[in-house]
Scaffold this active site. Sequence first.
Site, mmCIF file in Angstrom:
data_model
loop_
_atom_site.group_PDB
_atom_site.id
_atom_site.type_symbol
_atom_site.label_atom_id
_atom_site.label_comp_id
_atom_site.label_asym_id
_atom_site.label_seq_id
_atom_site.Cartn_x
_atom_site.Cartn_y
_atom_site.Cartn_z
ATOM 1 C CD GLN A 57 34.029 -10.849 -24.068
ATOM 2 O OE1 GLN A 57 33.121 -11.647 -23.851
ATOM 3 N NE2 GLN A 57 33.861 -9.545 -23.953
ATOM 4 C CG ASP B 163 27.783 -13.109 -27.878
ATOM 5 O OD1 ASP B 163 27.110 -12.436 -27.080
ATOM 6 O OD2 ASP B 163 29.010 -13.269 -27.781
ATOM 7 C CE LYS C 85 30.058 -11.689 -21.562
ATOM 8 N NZ LYS C 85 30.601 -11.476 -22.936
HETATM 9 N N1 GUN Z 1 32.490 -7.623 -26.332
HETATM 10 C C1 GUN Z 1 31.761 -6.595 -25.883
HETATM 11 N N2 GUN Z 1 30.474 -6.973 -25.723
HETATM 12 C C2 GUN Z 1 30.395 -8.255 -26.092
HETATM 13 C C3 GUN Z 1 29.334 -9.204 -26.144
HETATM 14 O O1 GUN Z 1 28.168 -8.933 -25.837
HETATM 15 N N3 GUN Z 1 29.679 -10.446 -26.569
HETATM 16 C C4 GUN Z 1 30.937 -10.765 -26.934
HETATM 17 N N4 GUN Z 1 31.173 -11.998 -27.358
HETATM 18 N N5 GUN Z 1 31.950 -9.913 -26.904
HETATM 19 C C5 GUN Z 1 31.671 -8.664 -26.482
#
Ligand code: GUN
Length: 281
Positions: free
Chosen positions: A96, A119, A52
Amino acid sequence: MQLIDGKSLSKKVQANVSTEVEKLKREKNIVPGLAVILIGDDPASHAYVKMKGKACENVGFYSITHNMPDTISQDEIIATIKMMNDNPRIDGILVQLPLPAHIDTQKILEVIDPTKDVDGFHAYNVGRLVSGMDSFVACTPLGVMKMFEGYDIDLKGQDVCVVGASNIVGKPMASLLLNADATVTVTHIYTKDLKSHTLKADIVIVGVGVPSLIKADMVKDGAIVIDIGINRIADGSLVGDVDFDNVSPKCSFITPVPGGVGPMTIAMLLSNTLKSAQRRA
Ligand code: GUN
C-alpha cells in the site's frame, strides 16, 4: 447527463470473480491468495486496506495483511516481500502506497515478483503495458477502462485529457488510452494553462487530489468526466477533484464520488489477483 455507476458495475465484476473462484476451487483445488503490506498508520491507507481485505473475503480469496510500523527498515520490508514471492498460497502482492519518506518506493516495488504484481507497478509490467502487451495493469486506470466498456463508450479517435501524471494513475491511464487509439494529452503541476487542455477534450479524466479542481468553465458541453479524486474535506465528507454540482449538468457522462471509480479500483484488484491464480492453475 448520465451517471456512471461504479458501485453497481463493481458488483457485477465481483460476482464474476466469485463464480470463477468457485470454479478454481472445485476443479483445481486452488484458492486465490492476496498479501497486503501496510506500513505506518495513515488513516486513509488503513481504510483502503480494510476495504480490500473485506472485498477478498466476499469473493472467497485467502488474504493476509502485514501491518508494519513506519520505523521499519527497508531491508525488513524487502525480506517480507521475498517471503511472499516464495509463498505458493500467495498469487498477488500489494504494497500500500504511499510509503514513509525513508523508504525507496521504486526499490520496494521492484522486489515484487512481476507474476504476482497485481498492482501493476513493477517496471516489467509497466513496460509491457506501454508496449501494448498483456500485463498486470494498475487497478484504478484499469477500472476506468472497465467503466468505458460497461457504458459502451468508444475511445477510438477521442480527445482525452488526463489531469495528473502519477505512476499509479495518470501514466498507466495514458498508456491504456493510447492503446485504445485515443488522442491523449497529459497535464501535470507544471502545465501552463490547464483549462486550455481540458476545454478541448471529449473526455476529461482527473486524479490529482485537489477538491473541485475541475470547474464548469473548464469542460465543453457533452464532455465525459471521470473523477478519480477522493478527498476528505473539513466537514468530514468525501469529494472528488471535480466540482460535481456545477460540472455534471454539462456532461454526457460523469462519475460520482463516492460510488464511482473507487469501487472499480477494488474490483480490478480482485480481477487481477484471480488472473494471477488462474495462470498458476
Ligand atoms: N495508494 C493509492 N492507490 C493505491 C493503489 O492502487 N495501490 C496501492 N498499492 N497503493 C495505493
